[in-house]
Motif scaffolding. Structure first.
Motif, PDB file in Angstrom:
ATOM      1  N   ASN A   1       0.835  -1.199   0.000  1.00  0.00           N
ATOM      2  CA  ASN A   1       0.000   0.000   0.000  1.00  0.00           C
ATOM      3  C   ASN A   1       0.870   1.250   0.000  1.00  0.00           C
ATOM      4  O   ASN A   1       0.845   2.048   0.940  1.00  0.00           O
ATOM      5  CB  ASN A   1      -0.927  -0.013   1.216  1.00  0.00           C
ATOM      6  CG  ASN A   1      -1.956   1.105   1.151  1.00  0.00           C
ATOM      7  OD1 ASN A   1      -2.291   1.594   0.072  1.00  0.00           O
ATOM      8  ND2 ASN A   1      -2.452   1.511   2.308  1.00  0.00           N
ATOM      9  N   VAL A   2       1.674   1.406  -1.048  1.00  0.00           N
ATOM     10  CA  VAL A   2       2.534   2.580  -1.178  1.00  0.00           C
ATOM     11  C   VAL A   2       2.363   3.147  -2.585  1.00  0.00           C
ATOM     12  O   VAL A   2       2.065   2.410  -3.528  1.00  0.00           O
ATOM     13  CB  VAL A   2       4.021   2.244  -0.933  1.00  0.00           C
ATOM     14  CG1 VAL A   2       4.247   1.813   0.511  1.00  0.00           C
ATOM     15  CG2 VAL A   2       4.494   1.173  -1.890  1.00  0.00           C
ATOM     16  N   PRO A   3       2.538   4.436  -2.734  1.00  0.00           N
ATOM     17  CA  PRO A   3       2.361   5.014  -4.075  1.00  0.00           C
ATOM     18  C   PRO A   3       3.542   4.700  -4.985  1.00  0.00           C
ATOM     19  O   PRO A   3       4.689   4.599  -4.539  1.00  0.00           O
ATOM     20  CB  PRO A   3       2.290   6.525  -3.783  1.00  0.00           C
ATOM     21  CG  PRO A   3       3.081   6.701  -2.523  1.00  0.00           C
ATOM     22  CD  PRO A   3       2.836   5.453  -1.710  1.00  0.00           C
ATOM     23  N   VAL A   4       3.242   4.526  -6.265  1.00  0.00           N
ATOM     24  CA  VAL A   4       4.283   4.443  -7.280  1.00  0.00           C
ATOM     25  C   VAL A   4       4.589   5.870  -7.710  1.00  0.00           C
ATOM     26  O   VAL A   4       3.694   6.622  -8.112  1.00  0.00           O
ATOM     27  CB  VAL A   4       3.836   3.594  -8.476  1.00  0.00           C
ATOM     28  CG1 VAL A   4       4.868   3.650  -9.600  1.00  0.00           C
ATOM     29  CG2 VAL A   4       3.613   2.148  -8.039  1.00  0.00           C
ATOM     30  N   VAL A   5       5.853   6.267  -7.603  1.00  0.00           N
ATOM     31  CA  VAL A   5       6.265   7.635  -7.891  1.00  0.00           C
ATOM     32  C   VAL A   5       7.167   7.644  -9.122  1.00  0.00           C
ATOM     33  O   VAL A   5       8.129   6.872  -9.203  1.00  0.00           O
ATOM     34  CB  VAL A   5       7.013   8.258  -6.688  1.00  0.00           C
ATOM     35  CG1 VAL A   5       7.472   9.679  -7.015  1.00  0.00           C
ATOM     36  CG2 VAL A   5       6.126   8.258  -5.437  1.00  0.00           C
TER      37      VAL A   5
END
Length: 241
Positions: free
Chosen positions: A127-131
């Protein structure tokens, strides 16, 4: 003999071209008819590091990107430093952070197609953003920006290049025509807008649709600008010793 004083003449006034209040482009090249009415949402968080000189370039595509995409932001800087953006803090940079730039012998890059599967798996289990970080500048300035930023970037991010990069092949223009707006240095190099569009086309759930909508904007931008340019003849290649 005395000369009669001449009447003072005021300097000619230069009227600034009227600009659209929405897209901020001159009215003859306004893009509001193709820019999405509502910015397109994406799972990828896009950070555009823009060189100060590029922000004044007539064919700069960053403002079009930030108006077209909900999760795209731009920062004017010559290099990327810690805490320049909320997603790039010292303590919690996203482990799924990538930056787009062609590879070198000392800094290899994974191709977009090779990266696609692993990123999709990572996105589904974490649950982490793709940057995504992109550098917007001339190629000379972009190389300087990446070189100045890599000490920081290498701690948490992965270098990615678009498929088709070929340093030994001559680059094309940003569209197919006898007119050349901006010549790319080698095969596989594209404008900032097209690079982001191709990333989203590969990485987003509805990527092909997003990519096409952005390319429509780019094509219209180039078509309008081309009306004010004259055809450029290609420079003859010099024979190498």
């Amino acid at each position: 003999m005395e000369l009669e004083p001449q009447p003072e003449t005021s300097a000619p006034s230069h009227r600034r071209r009227s600009s659209c209040s929405n897209c901020n482009r001159p009215l003859p090249v306004c893009l509001c008819h193709v820019i999405p009415t509502s910015p397109i949402p994406t799972a990828t968080q896009i950070i555009i590091i823009q060189h100060p000189h590029e922000s004044r370039h007539k064919l700069n595509t960053t403002p079009v990107l930030t108006k077209s995409l909900l999760n795209a932001t731009s920062l004017i800087s010559r290099r990327l430093t810690p805490n320049l953006h909320p997603l790039l803090t010292d303590n919690h940079p996203s482990p799924a952070t990538f930056y787009l730039f062609p590879p070198t012998h000392s800094s290899p890059a994974i191709t977009l197609s090779d990266l696609k599967k692993s990123v999709n798996e990572f996105r589904n289990t974490n649950n982490v953003p793709v940057v995504l970080i992109v550098f917007d500048a001339t190629w000379k300035h972009a190389k300087e920006m990446v070189s100045a930023s890599e000490g920081y970037l290498s701690k948490f991010s992965t270098r990615v290049c678009l498929d088709g990069f070929d340093e030994g092949r001559e680059g094309g223009s940003i569209y197919d025509s006898e007119l050349v707006l901006r010549k790319e240095p080698c095969g596989g190099c594209v404008s900032t807008l097209e690079a982001v569009a191709r990333w989203l086309g590969a990485m987003e759930e509805n990527g092909p649709e997003i990519e096409e909508r952005l390319i429509v904007v780019l094509r219209e931008m180039v078509r309008l600008q081309a009306q004010f340019l004259k055809p450029m003849k290609p420079r003859p290649k010099k024979a190498q010793n």
